[in-house]
Design a protein around this motif. Structure first.
Motif, mmCIF file in Angstrom:
data_model
loop_
_atom_site.group_PDB
_atom_site.id
_atom_site.type_symbol
_atom_site.label_atom_id
_atom_site.label_comp_id
_atom_site.label_asym_id
_atom_site.label_seq_id
_atom_site.Cartn_x
_atom_site.Cartn_y
_atom_site.Cartn_z
ATOM 1 N N VAL A 297 1.130 -1.277 -0.285
ATOM 2 C CA VAL A 297 0.121 0.152 0.103
ATOM 3 C C VAL A 297 1.157 1.286 0.368
ATOM 4 N N ASP A 298 0.190 2.557 -0.985
ATOM 5 C CA ASP A 298 1.661 3.511 -1.026
ATOM 6 C C ASP A 298 0.963 4.292 0.720
ATOM 7 N N LEU A 299 1.094 4.326 1.318
ATOM 8 C CA LEU A 299 0.716 5.333 2.579
ATOM 9 C C LEU A 299 -0.056 6.591 1.995
ATOM 10 N N SER A 300 0.288 7.385 1.005
ATOM 11 C CA SER A 300 0.082 8.747 1.074
ATOM 12 C C SER A 300 -1.045 8.482 0.750
ATOM 13 N N THR A 301 -1.473 7.214 -0.178
ATOM 14 C CA THR A 301 -3.280 7.547 -1.108
ATOM 15 C C THR A 301 -4.141 6.322 0.441
ATOM 16 N N GLY A 302 -3.497 5.540 0.634
ATOM 17 C CA GLY A 302 -4.058 4.485 1.506
ATOM 18 C C GLY A 302 -4.273 3.152 0.454
ATOM 19 N N GLN A 303 -4.135 3.046 -0.884
ATOM 20 C CA GLN A 303 -4.651 2.484 -2.260
ATOM 21 C C GLN A 303 -3.296 1.620 -2.115
ATOM 22 N N ALA A 304 -3.237 -0.120 -2.829
ATOM 23 C CA ALA A 304 -1.924 -1.089 -3.505
ATOM 24 C C ALA A 304 -1.946 0.111 -4.396
ATOM 25 N N HIS A 305 -0.204 0.059 -4.162
ATOM 26 C CA HIS A 305 0.655 0.353 -5.260
ATOM 27 C C HIS A 305 0.660 -0.861 -5.900
ATOM 28 N N HIS A 306 1.068 -1.898 -5.281
ATOM 29 C CA HIS A 306 1.637 -2.789 -5.800
ATOM 30 C C HIS A 306 1.268 -4.730 -5.269
ATOM 31 N N HIS A 307 1.439 -4.978 -5.755
ATOM 32 C CA HIS A 307 0.669 -6.175 -5.236
ATOM 33 C C HIS A 307 1.853 -7.848 -5.970
ATOM 34 N N GLU A 308 2.504 -7.996 -3.902
ATOM 35 C CA GLU A 308 3.259 -9.251 -3.950
ATOM 36 C C GLU A 308 3.127 -10.863 -4.759
ATOM 37 N N ALA A 309 3.277 -11.004 -5.953
ATOM 38 C CA ALA A 309 2.909 -12.316 -5.913
ATOM 39 C C ALA A 309 3.759 -13.817 -4.863
ATOM 40 N N VAL A 355 -2.586 -3.470 -13.006
ATOM 41 C CA VAL A 355 -1.824 -4.776 -12.082
ATOM 42 C C VAL A 355 -0.421 -5.096 -12.278
ATOM 43 N N ARG A 356 -0.218 -4.211 -11.124
ATOM 44 C CA ARG A 356 1.771 -4.455 -11.066
ATOM 45 C C ARG A 356 2.323 -6.031 -10.462
ATOM 46 N N LEU A 357 3.055 -6.306 -10.447
ATOM 47 C CA LEU A 357 3.059 -7.451 -8.968
ATOM 48 C C LEU A 357 4.863 -7.412 -9.335
ATOM 49 N N ALA A 358 4.691 -7.649 -8.156
ATOM 50 C CA ALA A 358 6.291 -7.454 -7.585
ATOM 51 C C ALA A 358 6.494 -9.224 -7.565
ATOM 52 N N VAL A 359 7.433 -9.529 -7.849
ATOM 53 C CA VAL A 359 7.824 -11.179 -7.624
ATOM 54 C C VAL A 359 9.470 -11.475 -7.222
ATOM 55 N N GLY A 387 7.280 -2.014 -17.585
ATOM 56 C CA GLY A 387 7.023 -1.294 -16.606
ATOM 57 C C GLY A 387 5.693 -1.100 -15.061
ATOM 58 N N LYS A 388 5.176 -2.833 -15.448
ATOM 59 C CA LYS A 388 4.899 -3.488 -14.430
ATOM 60 C C LYS A 388 4.893 -4.742 -13.431
ATOM 61 N N LEU A 389 6.092 -4.882 -13.780
ATOM 62 C CA LEU A 389 6.693 -5.898 -12.833
ATOM 63 C C LEU A 389 8.358 -5.524 -11.686
ATOM 64 N N ILE A 390 7.903 -5.770 -10.824
ATOM 65 C CA ILE A 390 8.804 -5.448 -10.194
ATOM 66 C C ILE A 390 9.921 -6.487 -9.342
ATOM 67 N N PHE A 391 10.783 -6.600 -8.793
ATOM 68 C CA PHE A 391 11.827 -7.838 -8.418
ATOM 69 C C PHE A 391 12.512 -7.857 -7.131
ATOM 70 N N GLY A 414 16.489 -1.327 -16.229
ATOM 71 C CA GLY A 414 16.198 -0.465 -18.566
ATOM 72 C C GLY A 414 14.890 -0.857 -18.800
ATOM 73 N N LEU A 415 14.926 -2.512 -18.890
ATOM 74 C CA LEU A 415 13.621 -2.548 -19.237
ATOM 75 C C LEU A 415 12.277 -1.979 -18.766
ATOM 76 N N GLY A 416 12.215 -1.139 -17.525
ATOM 77 C CA GLY A 416 11.184 -0.254 -17.080
ATOM 78 C C GLY A 416 10.785 -1.393 -15.890
ATOM 79 N N SER A 417 11.686 -2.124 -15.109
ATOM 80 C CA SER A 417 11.068 -2.715 -13.552
ATOM 81 C C SER A 417 11.895 -2.214 -12.622
ATOM 82 N N LEU A 418 11.062 -2.365 -11.741
ATOM 83 C CA LEU A 418 11.845 -1.356 -10.226
ATOM 84 C C LEU A 418 12.482 -2.641 -9.721
ATOM 85 N N VAL A 419 13.787 -2.034 -8.679
ATOM 86 C CA VAL A 419 14.112 -3.335 -7.755
ATOM 87 C C VAL A 419 13.917 -3.334 -6.761
#
Length: 533
Positions: A297-309, A355-359, A387-391, A414-419
């Protein structure tokens, strides 16, 4: 005063600083440095109940040592704490000298506190037991002391305990722990591996049947025992063998043919482990697992920023244990590939595109060129996932080449993923990772987070971590946020995101964040990470 010469033998048999003699359970004689050793005069010790000289946690141990002592036998030395202040530890050896009219001679010397931690019953947590065993292995190798592992099982103990009131159950726990401790090296090398099973290290003494008979007598429960010589000495193989033997004992108990040596125990367990590893490899290659999704959750909005898989296997076995096994048997990269593939498919199936997912990615996988190439192909084939896949790089396995890992992290970015660096603070190398790796997010280990509401020290730790990350332009996630109070603390500390049961449990499909009041936090065992599920 004329003293029977037999009584003076007590001072000689252990070079004691203090000799006590018991008639029944009371001190009938005290000779030696009583004030120095016990903090009491010889006269004040006379007539005292023996067990009352020690702290309540050690009294069951003293009861057991005395109760099981037959004429001509010697028990100890065991290390126990004297009752009262200041804190004093003593080494106690009991001996029933022949022809001494049933009296018991007690030799007492000053001693150091037992190394490492003991629980409230005087037993060691299993991890602590294994660590201290390493030092004992080395001492045994140098001194020639013959040690053995004794595995003890009390039939019906769990059922008996379940039928007792809480105070009675506690008394039973103390009695059983005292009995097992009395048989262990220095009274301080015993651990409980299951509700009815205990393990202890002891000097090679008598046959397991005699050990079982003493424990049965003290506990008034049928005890069975098996002893295994500690072959392998202080080597890492010897310690691994001990660990495998305890794992087998936890699973199997004392079967018809328990191992005769630690090497045999290890070989048996390795065979079983290899079979499980083969089954895990088949489950990975055949994609026989599912993913569960927990909101971050993004604490500034209370909304889900992404989900961990989070990975879930069909047999319901512990994901954490299976991940460790996958790392040990080099299956982990294939599993990381498979999870990423499934996550990409789930992102692509989302028609709304939100949907954005962290693996999770193991420390072993992140240094592999193959993994980066695989992710590049996946995202090229599925542009909707870019841009929707986080590692989340985990520390379940240490990263042994930080420069290479950083190159691969930058390639993923560089592939658009957050780490993200997962479980920051859980491993000794966390700060080295933060120094060497250029990251987008750091996830603060749950042990610093879950007690925040009542622990100012942990709060200070979190604030310092957040400040450090902010200086590095890295965002932060607090995991294991389970109460509104903890959420308030991490928000005030400047944490950007939060994850935990306050916002929702892992679910079959990504769900919106729940309102904080909608989730009742559930107890979790300390030291358990949800990073892998």
């Amino acid at each position: 005063m004329s003293i029977d010469p037999r009584r003076l033998l007590g001072l000689a048999f252990a070079s004691a600083d203090l000799l006590l003699e018991l008639e029944g359970d009371r001190v009938s004689l005290a000779l030696g440095a009583a004030q120095k050793i016990m903090g009491k005069t010889e006269t004040s010790l006379m007539g005292r109940v023996w067990r009352d000289l020690f702290t309540p946690a050690d009294r069951p141990l003293m009861d057991a040592a005395l109760y099981a002592l037959d004429e001509g036998q010697r028990r100890g030395p065991v290390t126990v704490r004297v009752a009262g202040e200041p804190e004093r530890f003593v080494g106690v050896t009991l001996r029933a000298l022949p022809d001494n009219f049933g009296r018991t001679s007690i030799a007492i010397t000053a001693a150091r506190p037992p190394a490492g931690g003991l629980d409230a019953t005087g037993l060691r947590p299993r991890e602590n037991f294994e660590e201290i065993a390493k030092g004992l292995f080395e001492a045994a190798r140098v001194t020639g002391l013959e040690l053995e592992l004794a595995m003890v099982e009390f039939a019906g103990l769990a059922a008996l305990r379940d039928g007792l009131a809480p105070t009675e159950a506690h008394a039973l726990d103390m009695k059983i722990a005292g009995a097992v401790r009395a048989e262990s090296h220095a009274g301080a090398m015993a651990t409980q591996v299951s509700p009815e099973r205990f393990a202890l290290l002891r000097a090679k003494d008598d046959r397991p049947e005699a050990l079982a008979a003493r424990l049965t007598k003290i506990a008034t429960l049928d005890a069975s025992a098996h002893v295994v010589p500690l072959d392998g000495g202080a080597s890492s193989r010897g310690l691994r063998a001990l660990r495998y033997a305890l794992d087998d004992f936890l699973r199997e108990g004392l079967k018809d043919t328990p191992p005769m040596t630690l090497s045999e125990a290890m070989n048996r367990s390795v065979k079983r482990t290899l079979a499980r590893a083969g089954a895990l490899g088949a489950a990975v290659s055949q994609r026989r697992f599912t993913l569960a999704y927990q909101p971050v959750v993004d604490l500034s909005t209370g909304q889900a920023h992404h989900h961990e898989a989070l990975v879930r296997f069909e047999d319901g076995a512990s994901p954490f244990a299976l991940i460790r096994m996958a790392e040990e048997f080099d299956i982990i990269e294939e599993l990381d590939h498979a999870i990423a593939e499934q996550a990409v498919r789930r992102i692509a199936s989302d028609r709304a595109g939100g949907v954005r997912l962290a693996v999770n990615v193991s420390g072993r996988t992140i240094v592999s060129e193959t993994f980066v190439d695989h992710i590049g192909r996946l995202l090229a084939q599925t542009p909707a996932a870019k841009g929707k896949l986080i590692f989340e790089v985990t520390e379940t396995s240490a990263i042994d080449d930080l420069p290479r890992a950083n190159r691969h992290i930058q390639a993923l970015r560089g592939l658009g993923s957050l780490v993200c660096l997962d479980d920051f603070g859980a491993g000794a190398a966390s700060f080295a990772y933060l120094q060497e790796l250029t990251l987008d997010i750091v996830k603060i280990d749950g042990r610093y987070v879950r007690e925040l509401a009542g622990n100012s020290r942990d709060g200070a730790m979190v604030r310092r971590l957040v400040e450090l990350c902010r200086d590095l332009n890295v965002r932060t996630v607090a995991e294991m946020v389970e109460t509104a109070e903890v959420e308030d603390v991490v928000r005030k500390a400047g944490v950007d995101f939060a994850q935990g049961w306050l916002y929702g449990k892992p679910a079959d499909q990504p769900q919106p964040s729940q309102k904080p009041t909608a989730v009742t936090p559930m107890a979790r065992r300390a030291g358990v990470s949800e990073g892998w599920g």
